[in-house]
Design a protein around this motif. Structure first.
Motif, PDB file in Angstrom:
ATOM      1  N   VAL A 149       0.568  -1.119  -0.367  1.00  0.00           N
ATOM      2  CA  VAL A 149       0.123  -0.106  -0.384  1.00  0.00           C
ATOM      3  C   VAL A 149       0.731   1.572  -0.003  1.00  0.00           C
ATOM      4  CG1 VAL A 149      -1.446   1.226   1.626  1.00  0.00           C
ATOM      5  CG2 VAL A 149      -1.935  -1.040   1.167  1.00  0.00           C
ATOM      6  N   LYS A 150       2.153   1.114   0.554  1.00  0.00           N
ATOM      7  CA  LYS A 150       2.691   2.484   1.309  1.00  0.00           C
ATOM      8  C   LYS A 150       3.998   2.232   0.948  1.00  0.00           C
ATOM      9  CE  LYS A 150       2.757   5.342   3.667  1.00  0.00           C
ATOM     10  NZ  LYS A 150       1.950   5.907   5.281  1.00  0.00           N
ATOM     11  N   LEU A 151       5.158   2.126  -0.138  1.00  0.00           N
ATOM     12  CA  LEU A 151       6.750   1.477   0.691  1.00  0.00           C
ATOM     13  C   LEU A 151       7.699   2.576   0.932  1.00  0.00           C
ATOM     14  CD1 LEU A 151       9.498   0.397   0.077  1.00  0.00           C
ATOM     15  CD2 LEU A 151       9.362   1.731  -2.258  1.00  0.00           C
ATOM     16  N   LEU A 152       7.725   2.538   2.512  1.00  0.00           N
ATOM     17  CA  LEU A 152       8.886   3.526   3.158  1.00  0.00           C
ATOM     18  C   LEU A 152       9.929   3.753   2.971  1.00  0.00           C
ATOM     19  CD1 LEU A 152       6.396   2.656   6.168  1.00  0.00           C
ATOM     20  CD2 LEU A 152       6.314   4.362   5.273  1.00  0.00           C
ATOM     21  N   ALA A 153      10.900   4.557   3.223  1.00  0.00           N
ATOM     22  CA  ALA A 153      12.172   4.636   2.762  1.00  0.00           C
ATOM     23  C   ALA A 153      13.199   5.359   3.764  1.00  0.00           C
ATOM     24  CB  ALA A 153      12.737   5.134   1.824  1.00  0.00           C
ATOM     25  N   MET A 154      13.332   5.314   4.800  1.00  0.00           N
ATOM     26  CA  MET A 154      14.181   5.322   6.005  1.00  0.00           C
ATOM     27  C   MET A 154      15.346   6.133   5.577  1.00  0.00           C
ATOM     28  SD  MET A 154      14.454   4.369   9.588  1.00  0.00           S
ATOM     29  CE  MET A 154      15.857   5.024  10.665  1.00  0.00           C
ATOM     30  N   SER A 155      16.174   6.807   6.129  1.00  0.00           N
ATOM     31  CA  SER A 155      17.889   7.009   6.634  1.00  0.00           C
ATOM     32  C   SER A 155      17.939   7.815   7.532  1.00  0.00           C
ATOM     33  CB  SER A 155      18.164   7.336   5.031  1.00  0.00           C
ATOM     34  OG  SER A 155      20.147   7.550   5.302  1.00  0.00           O
ATOM     35  N   LEU A 174       6.982   7.076 -12.263  1.00  0.00           N
ATOM     36  CA  LEU A 174       6.784   6.098 -11.549  1.00  0.00           C
ATOM     37  C   LEU A 174       6.275   5.049 -10.259  1.00  0.00           C
ATOM     38  CD1 LEU A 174       7.820   2.543 -12.260  1.00  0.00           C
ATOM     39  CD2 LEU A 174      10.085   2.989 -10.196  1.00  0.00           C
ATOM     40  N   ALA A 175       6.280   6.798  -9.526  1.00  0.00           N
ATOM     41  CA  ALA A 175       5.364   6.705  -8.543  1.00  0.00           C
ATOM     42  C   ALA A 175       5.430   7.766  -7.424  1.00  0.00           C
ATOM     43  CB  ALA A 175       6.153   5.274  -7.320  1.00  0.00           C
ATOM     44  N   GLU A 176       4.954   8.416  -6.877  1.00  0.00           N
ATOM     45  CA  GLU A 176       4.192   9.276  -5.697  1.00  0.00           C
ATOM     46  C   GLU A 176       4.936   9.028  -4.722  1.00  0.00           C
ATOM     47  OE1 GLU A 176       2.779  11.359  -6.749  1.00  0.00           O
ATOM     48  OE2 GLU A 176       1.702  10.385  -8.864  1.00  0.00           O
ATOM     49  N   VAL A 177       6.139  10.402  -4.776  1.00  0.00           N
ATOM     50  CA  VAL A 177       7.091  10.614  -3.461  1.00  0.00           C
ATOM     51  C   VAL A 177       6.221  11.202  -3.117  1.00  0.00           C
ATOM     52  CG1 VAL A 177       9.642  10.210  -2.534  1.00  0.00           C
ATOM     53  CG2 VAL A 177       8.755   9.149  -4.904  1.00  0.00           C
ATOM     54  N   THR A 178       6.543  11.096  -1.411  1.00  0.00           N
ATOM     55  CA  THR A 178       6.166  12.132  -0.398  1.00  0.00           C
ATOM     56  C   THR A 178       6.461  12.481   1.032  1.00  0.00           C
ATOM     57  OG1 THR A 178       4.619  13.831  -0.240  1.00  0.00           O
ATOM     58  CG2 THR A 178       3.996  11.886   0.266  1.00  0.00           C
ATOM     59  N   TYR A 179       6.898  13.121   1.363  1.00  0.00           N
ATOM     60  CA  TYR A 179       6.265  12.929   3.685  1.00  0.00           C
ATOM     61  C   TYR A 179       6.025  13.909   4.211  1.00  0.00           C
ATOM     62  CZ  TYR A 179       9.344  16.980   1.687  1.00  0.00           C
ATOM     63  OH  TYR A 179      10.167  18.175   1.086  1.00  0.00           O
ATOM     64  N   SER A 180       5.644  13.433   5.247  1.00  0.00           N
ATOM     65  CA  SER A 180       4.779  14.333   5.618  1.00  0.00           C
ATOM     66  C   SER A 180       5.467  14.489   7.662  1.00  0.00           C
ATOM     67  CB  SER A 180       3.751  12.938   6.418  1.00  0.00           C
ATOM     68  OG  SER A 180       3.934  12.127   6.707  1.00  0.00           O
ATOM     69  N   GLY A 181       6.642  14.640   7.752  1.00  0.00           N
ATOM     70  CA  GLY A 181       7.113  15.350   9.068  1.00  0.00           C
ATOM     71  C   GLY A 181       7.572  14.427   9.114  1.00  0.00           C
ATOM     72  N   VAL A 182       7.682  12.933   9.380  1.00  0.00           N
ATOM     73  CA  VAL A 182       8.966  12.451  10.042  1.00  0.00           C
ATOM     74  C   VAL A 182      10.781  11.970   9.391  1.00  0.00           C
ATOM     75  CG1 VAL A 182       9.690  10.609  10.053  1.00  0.00           C
ATOM     76  CG2 VAL A 182       7.594  10.846  10.866  1.00  0.00           C
ATOM     77  N   GLU A 183      11.206  12.888  10.384  1.00  0.00           N
ATOM     78  CA  GLU A 183      12.972  13.476   9.477  1.00  0.00           C
ATOM     79  C   GLU A 183      13.757  11.820   9.118  1.00  0.00           C
ATOM     80  OE1 GLU A 183      14.467  15.825   8.145  1.00  0.00           O
ATOM     81  OE2 GLU A 183      12.488  17.068   8.883  1.00  0.00           O
ATOM     82  N   GLY A 184      13.982  11.945   7.973  1.00  0.00           N
ATOM     83  CA  GLY A 184      14.921  11.021   7.274  1.00  0.00           C
ATOM     84  C   GLY A 184      13.619   9.358   6.645  1.00  0.00           C
ATOM     85  N   LEU A 185      12.300   9.737   6.792  1.00  0.00           N
ATOM     86  CA  LEU A 185      11.628   9.017   5.799  1.00  0.00           C
ATOM     87  C   LEU A 185      10.878   9.540   4.693  1.00  0.00           C
ATOM     88  CD1 LEU A 185      10.164   6.038   6.426  1.00  0.00           C
ATOM     89  CD2 LEU A 185       8.192   7.553   7.837  1.00  0.00           C
ATOM     90  N   LEU A 186      10.762   9.533   3.605  1.00  0.00           N
ATOM     91  CA  LEU A 186       9.940   9.015   2.192  1.00  0.00           C
ATOM     92  C   LEU A 186       9.097   8.217   2.185  1.00  0.00           C
ATOM     93  CD1 LEU A 186      12.692   9.936  -0.030  1.00  0.00           C
ATOM     94  CD2 LEU A 186      11.128  11.676   0.923  1.00  0.00           C
TER      95      LEU A 186
END
Length: 277
Positions: A149-155, A174-186
């Motif tokens: 449903v959602k791929l999470l990427a953390m650094s 290829l996909a929709e990329v966004t972020y919502s307030g958590v540092e280091g997380l797409l």
């Protein structure tokens, strides 16, 4: 597109918007939501949260209708605890995105939201205490055969802004990329899946025009919704990109900004609203 005097849908983000910084819903906000509903508006939560993170908040606010979860990938019936629609990434698209992330952000950790649970690889070290019962450790998020449903990427080595700048062009359509307030997380969804696209589908089903929607948000994943709505309000605490783009502003989440705007929009208000600008 001119907003109607009394919007038919109130579309609101949760974290950093409707909720205070300690995760609570203020009495003033609850009253303002009740006033909007009494005036005939439908309250729609539009959030990055999965359904499990919405139901308790809905109970506290008295909202029991439709919620848009996981940045638009899920439509959730709060009253029945049922996922009524889901738009996951295809496995091939998710793998291609993951390969791009690994090239651009070496060491990035991956997890996926399945709609009900989180599958996390060892490099994905983020954990939410209230969600621990829903986490499952996996060697690879692609081996479990679960919907993505959602791929999470953390650094841990990058900010979310820097991560987005590094990967957005590489991922492209290829996909929709966004972020919502958590540092280091797409947060990555299927192509075309956004909060605004799903809200538009709901509006079309109800015969509601975008001009009859008022929306509230604070982060880049809210931008499309704020631009879609007849009146889109950025919170005073919003990300600079959101503050720069939104047509309207309200007070911060800790100052009951959603309530303040709703009090000015609906007839059963507490009379403490702020003017639209």
């Amino acid at each position: 597109m001119t907003p109607t005097p009394f919007p038919r849908i109130v579309a609101t983000d949760l974290d950093g918007t409707l909720l205070t910084s300690d995760g609570t819903v203020s009495p003033r906000t609850r009253q303002a939501l009740r006033a909007a509903r009494a005036a005939g508006a439908e309250i729609v939560f539009v959030t990055a949260r999965a359904p499990r993170g919405v139901r308790e908040i809905a109970a506290r606010t008295g909202v029991d209708g439709t919620a848009i979860c996981s940045n638009g990938a899920i439509v959730y019936d709060v009253a029945t605890d049922e996922i009524t629609h889901s738009s996951p990434l295809t496995p091939s698209a998710a793998r291609e995105v993951a390969e791009t992330l690994a090239q651009v952000l070496p060491g990035v950790g991956l997890a996926i939201e399945t709609g009900r649970n989180v599958l996390a690889e060892s490099a994905y070290t983020r954990r939410i205490e209230a969600d621990m019962a829903f986490y499952r450790e996996v060697a690879s998020v692609f081996d479990a055969g679960q919907p993505i449903v959602k791929l999470l990427a953390m650094s841990a080595a990058h900010t979310a802004d820097d991560m987005y700048a590094a990967v957005a062009d590489a991922i492209g359509d290829l996909a929709e990329v966004t972020y919502s307030g958590v540092e280091g997380l797409l947060e990555i969804s299927a192509a075309g899946v956004t909060k605004a696209a799903t809200l538009d589908r709901i509006c079309q089903e109800r015969g509601i025009d975008a001009g009859e929607v008022v929306a509230f948000g604070d982060m880049p994943n809210d931008l499309a919704v704020l631009m879609y709505a007849g009146a889109g309000y950025a919170m005073a605490n919003a990300h600079p990109l959101v503050l720069a783009a939104a047509r309207h502003r309200t007070l911060s989440n800790d100052e009951d900004g959603v309530a303040a705007a709703l009090e000015a929009l609906f007839p059963l208000s507490l009379g403490r609203g702020i003017p639209r600008r």
